[in-house]
Every structure is written in C-alpha cells, then in structure tokens.
Scaffold this active site. Structure first.
Site, PDB file in Angstrom:
ATOM      1  N   LYS A  76      15.516 110.599 -57.170  1.00 33.36           N
ATOM      2  CA  LYS A  76      15.982 111.829 -56.891  1.00 33.36           C
ATOM      3  C   LYS A  76      16.730 112.563 -57.919  1.00 33.36           C
ATOM      4  CE  LYS A  76      18.504 114.327 -52.917  1.00 33.36           C
ATOM      5  NZ  LYS A  76      19.433 114.320 -51.904  1.00 33.36           N
ATOM      6  N   SER A 151      17.616 116.935 -47.404  1.00 34.19           N
ATOM      7  CA  SER A 151      17.381 117.469 -48.899  1.00 34.19           C
ATOM      8  C   SER A 151      16.527 116.532 -49.776  1.00 34.19           C
ATOM      9  CB  SER A 151      18.827 117.628 -49.481  1.00 34.19           C
ATOM     10  OG  SER A 151      19.588 116.425 -49.944  1.00 34.19           O
ATOM     11  N   SER A 175      20.456 113.451 -45.077  1.00 32.58           N
ATOM     12  CA  SER A 175      19.159 113.722 -46.240  1.00 32.58           C
ATOM     13  C   SER A 175      18.183 112.788 -46.273  1.00 32.58           C
ATOM     14  CB  SER A 175      19.882 114.323 -47.379  1.00 32.58           C
ATOM     15  OG  SER A 175      20.038 115.804 -47.236  1.00 32.58           O
TER      16      SER A 175
HETATM   17  N1  GLN Z   1      21.094 119.111 -44.096  1.00 35.79           N
HETATM   18  C1  GLN Z   1      22.726 118.871 -44.338  1.00 35.79           C
HETATM   19  C2  GLN Z   1      23.053 119.810 -45.115  1.00 35.79           C
HETATM   20  O1  GLN Z   1      22.435 120.942 -45.331  1.00 35.79           O
HETATM   21  C3  GLN Z   1      22.796 117.543 -44.797  1.00 35.79           C
HETATM   22  C4  GLN Z   1      22.277 117.330 -46.125  1.00 35.79           C
HETATM   23  C5  GLN Z   1      22.570 115.968 -46.970  1.00 35.79           C
HETATM   24  O2  GLN Z   1      22.497 115.011 -46.176  1.00 35.79           O
HETATM   25  N2  GLN Z   1      22.405 116.180 -48.266  1.00 35.79           N
HETATM   26  O3  GLN Z   1      24.175 119.910 -45.332  1.00 35.79           O
END
Ligand code: GLN
Length: 484
Positions: A76, A151, A175
């Site tokens: 990532k 994400s 995410s």
């Molecule tokens: N979707 C969540 C957010 O937008 C979690 C994102 C994540 O776990 N990095 O913050």
C-alpha cells in the site's frame, strides 16, 4: 500459478519449478495488461522489483529461503520504501521519494519478498471507495463500474485480480476489512500495537494498524508472521514474543462460541448480505460451533465517535504537510503564511480538507469538552461492551459491510452515506481489537459478500483458524473474477 497459495508458491520456488524472476515477470505482465483498467497500482518499477527477485533467487539457491522468499507482494502506498515514490494517494506527496523503509517494508525485505509496486489508496487513507485518491479511482475486478472499497482499494483490487500474490493494507476504521469484503478476498487487522507503525504515514495514530490482504486466511497468517514484531521506533508497538500465526490453523471448531451482536443484523443491512452471513453462520454450526446472542449496545455510537476522534488526530498529524520540509509547495506566494495556505489548499483534496476542518473544530477551545472528550468517554464504553461480550463468546461474527460494492460516483456527494460503509468495522478499531473479513458468498448483483470475524485481544491465531476451517469447508475464497 496466479491462483496458487503462498504455501504452494513457496514450494514451487523451493523445488525450482519457477524462479522468483519468472514469477515476478509473470505478475508484471499481468499488471501491464490489467492495471490500465483497474488503476490498482500507482507506482511500478520493474527494474527494482526484478533486482529484488534476482536477490531472492540467490537466497533460494544458497538455502537461505524463508517462507515468503521470492514471492511478489504489493505494498500500500502509505508505507515508506527506500527509493520508491510514496504518495499516500495525495498530490501533497506526488513526488515524495522515501529516504527510509517502514518497519513493515524492512520485515518483508529481510524475508526476501519482492515488492511489485505501490498500490492506490484513498488520499491519506480517508475514504471507503478509493475515489478520493489524487491518482484516480480504483475499479473492482468483479465489475469495473463498481468501487473496490477503501481505503486499501488498490490492494484489494490487485489481490482479487491476481496482480500480486498478496498485499499489505492499513485499517483505521475498516480499510482492510471493507475493501477485502467488496473484492472477495481475506484481510485481517491485528490487535492495535501488533504491527509497527514506523514509516507508515499517519492518519489517526490511535486507530491506524497495518495488516495483510490475501486470498485466504492461511495466506494472511503467513503474511502476518512477517509483519508483526516489536519495534522500539513506534512508541505504541507492543513488547510481546513473536508468534507463529499458522500454529492453530488445524484446530477443530467443536464448541467454538460465536457471538452474534443483535445490533449488526438490524435495519440498514441489505438482505442479500444478511442471507450470506446467515448461511456462513449455519456452516459454522455444521462445523461444531455454537451460536450465542450478544449485544453491543454502544456500537451505534461508533461512527459518530470515530468521526470526532479520527479527524481530530488527522488534523494534528497532517499539520506536518506545510510545504516547508517536503511535499508539495505552491509555486506562487507572497509570504510564509500565504505559502502555507496555498500549499495546503492546493496539495490536499476535498475529503482531507473536510477532516482537517472537523478535527480542528472539535479540538478547539470551548468545543474540546463537548466533542473530543465526550467521544473519548464513549470510546471506552464501546471497548467495555466488547469486553463483556467476550465473557460469553470466543469470536464475534457479522457482516463486514452493509452492502456489496456500490457503483463509482454513487456516494460521492454524500459523505455521511459513505461514512456508514464502515458501520460494522469502526467499533473494532475504537476498541483496538483484531478483526478480519473473509469471502462468504455473492449478493444479488453477483458481487462478493464479506463475513466479519472479531476476536479478543491477541486472539489472531484463533480467529485465523476459525476463518481457515470455514475456507476448508467452502470455496468462496477460491472464486476469481472472470470478466477482467
Ligand atoms: N472509511 C474510513 C474513513 O474514511 C476508514 C478509513 C481507514 O480505515 N483508513 O476514515
């Protein structure tokens, strides 16, 4: 070869059925063919990947191979890796080349794994659809009009489309698990503090945790073996003995107590997702597990609490991107303040700015007590709910996401709808518990459904076994997207 498990790849490399250079080239060719459609990778450097593969082949020839030596993985783009561009999905870091390795990258390098490239992600890991990336949306290989989740959407899309053997992700509020669910793969967020955050660009430090995204629970266990371990450079890294997460993979499930939180099966959950989750629970009962009804009464507050705490921490963490030391600097400005303002205004996207503004507001004088402090108190209550639940059960199960993958653009204008994508995953981060998603069937539209497993602190090995046993009895995790 592209459908082989990590164990099978490792055996093929050891038996010289294929070299790491050949395997790496195979994936690079697939990436060249499919990435223009999927946009799962933002940075590729074939020369660098092949050099690593060559070194891995030397390790293999010398008899120094470890379980992941020579295996091509995707990282990532939130992990700093020497010589690689590390963008975190942002214009702010579009040209940032990391001068050092994240702890996770170091661990994979030492294990002799090959870095195939950096995967696309929501900007600074803020999002649930991978549409906030400065480098454009990622597409879901099961249906290229659908989002892969976020994400870690690039990682999920790449693993599902067989563009890499396995990948890394990070999970602040879901995410790893939500994109794993939407792309039909397996992913685990370990207990907070298990994987070092050193060199992993910070979003909300008290919630961020890295973990593997792969095609099976067994592959996740092998990846986690490499990723974990104490690191003194992360003050929240836990000093614990190194574990072998594969050690319990063949335990029978007889007597395993599965807690079903009533709050996870209430309004808001799509019918087709609920049906798949119920079928999975029935399969577990066939395997000898018993079901216990539990309640997590404060979990309904998880999303609002998260959207106070995560932006608060983000507003502080992202203050370092000021155009002075590294990252984007606006080309034209009048004085220092103007330079800060323009650099941040031009370097960050809309969602990141929204979070910085919310975070700054809830931390400001007069609002701190009303929002931030309140949220911290409820965070504790949420953790206490789980502690009470784990006196009644060994593992909690439910849906990972309320729906299957939605279409690109569908939730773009409505941040609250987007935030609700993580309604079942966020409480786990607030409590610091380990959580996992595994494929458990397909919804009406033919898109994958994820089953979420939540374990007590440090119970990853038990949770991975529960997932592995299910994967021995079913083949959802072996299904591959056919139309890509
Ligand atoms: N979707 C969540 C957010 O937008 C979690 C994102 C994540 O776990 N990095 O913050």
């Amino acid at each position: 070869m592209i459908n082989a498990s990590l164990k099978q790849l490792s055996a093929a490399l050891a038996e010289k059925k294929i070299s790491s250079v050949e395997l790496t080239q195979l994936y690079l060719d697939r990436i060249a063919a499919l990435n223009p459609t999927l946009n799962a990778f933002v940075t590729l450097d074939a020369e660098r990947s092949l050099a690593q593969a060559k070194a891995a082949d030397a390790m293999l020839a010398a008899g120094h191979a470890q379980p992941l030596t020579g295996i091509p993985l995707a990282q990532k783009d939130i992990f700093c890796a020497t010589g690689w561009r590390t963008t975190c999905g942002s214009k702010m870091l579009e040209n940032f080349i990391a001068p050092y390795d994240a702890h996770v990258i170091q661990q994979f390098n030492q294990a002799g794994a090959v870095n195939l490239g950096k995967t696309n992600m929501d900007e600074f890991a803020m999002g649930s659809s991978n549409e906030t990336s400065y480098f454009g949306a990622v597409r879901n290989p099961w249906n290229t009009n659908a989002v892969p989740g976020g994400s870690s959407g690039g990682a999920a899309s790449a693993v599902a489309a067989r563009l890499c053997a396995a990948a890394t992700g990070t999970d602040t509020g879901g995410s790893i698990r939500q994109p794993a669910a939407l792309c039909g793969i397996s992913g685990i967020k370990p207990t907070y503090g298990t994987v070092s955050r050193y060199g992993m660009i910070a979003f909300a430090s008290s919630l961020d945790q890295a973990g593997p995204m792969a095609r099976s629970a067994e592959d996740c266990a092998l990846m986690l073996n490499v990723m974990t371990g104490f690191d003194e450079r992360d003050s929240t890294s836990l000093q614990r003995e190194k574990e072998d997460y594969t050690r319990d993979l063949n335990q029978p499930l007889a007597g395993l107590r599965i807690g079903l939180p009533k709050e996870f099966f209430a309004a808001g959950l799509d019918n087709d997702v609920a049906e798949c989750v119920q079928a999975a629970i029935a399969e577990y009962q066939k395997l000898g597990a018993v079901v216990v009804d539990i309640s997590l009464p404060n979990s309904r507050l998880a999303v609002p609490v998260y959207y106070v705490l995560a932006p608060a921490e983000a507003s502080s963490n992202l203050s370092r991107f000021d155009g002075v030391r590294y990252g984007y600097r606006a080309p034209d400005y009048t004085d220092l303040t103007d330079m800060y303002e323009k650099s941040r205004a031009q370097g960050f996207g809309a969602e990141v700015k929204r979070r910085i503004m919310i975070g700054t507001y809830v931390l400001s004088h007069g609002y701190y007590d009303a929002y931030y402090l309140q949220a911290q108190k409820i965070r504790r209550l949420i953790a206490q709910d789980f502690a009470a639940a784990f006196t009644q059960c060994d593992v909690i199960m439910g849906p990972t996401s309320p729906s299957t993958a939605f279409n690109l653009g569908e939730k773009g204008d409505d941040p609250v709808q987007m935030y609700l994508s993580d309604i079942y995953t966020i409480a786990v981060n607030l409590a610091g518990l380990p959580g996992m998603s595994i494929p458990a069937g397909f919804g009406k539209n033919g898109l994958p459904v994820g089953l979420q497993l939540i374990g007590d602190y440090f119970k990853e090995a038990q949770m991975l076994n529960a997932a592995h046993q299910y994967q021995q009895a079913t083949d959802w995790h072996q299904r591959a997207p056919q139309h890509i």
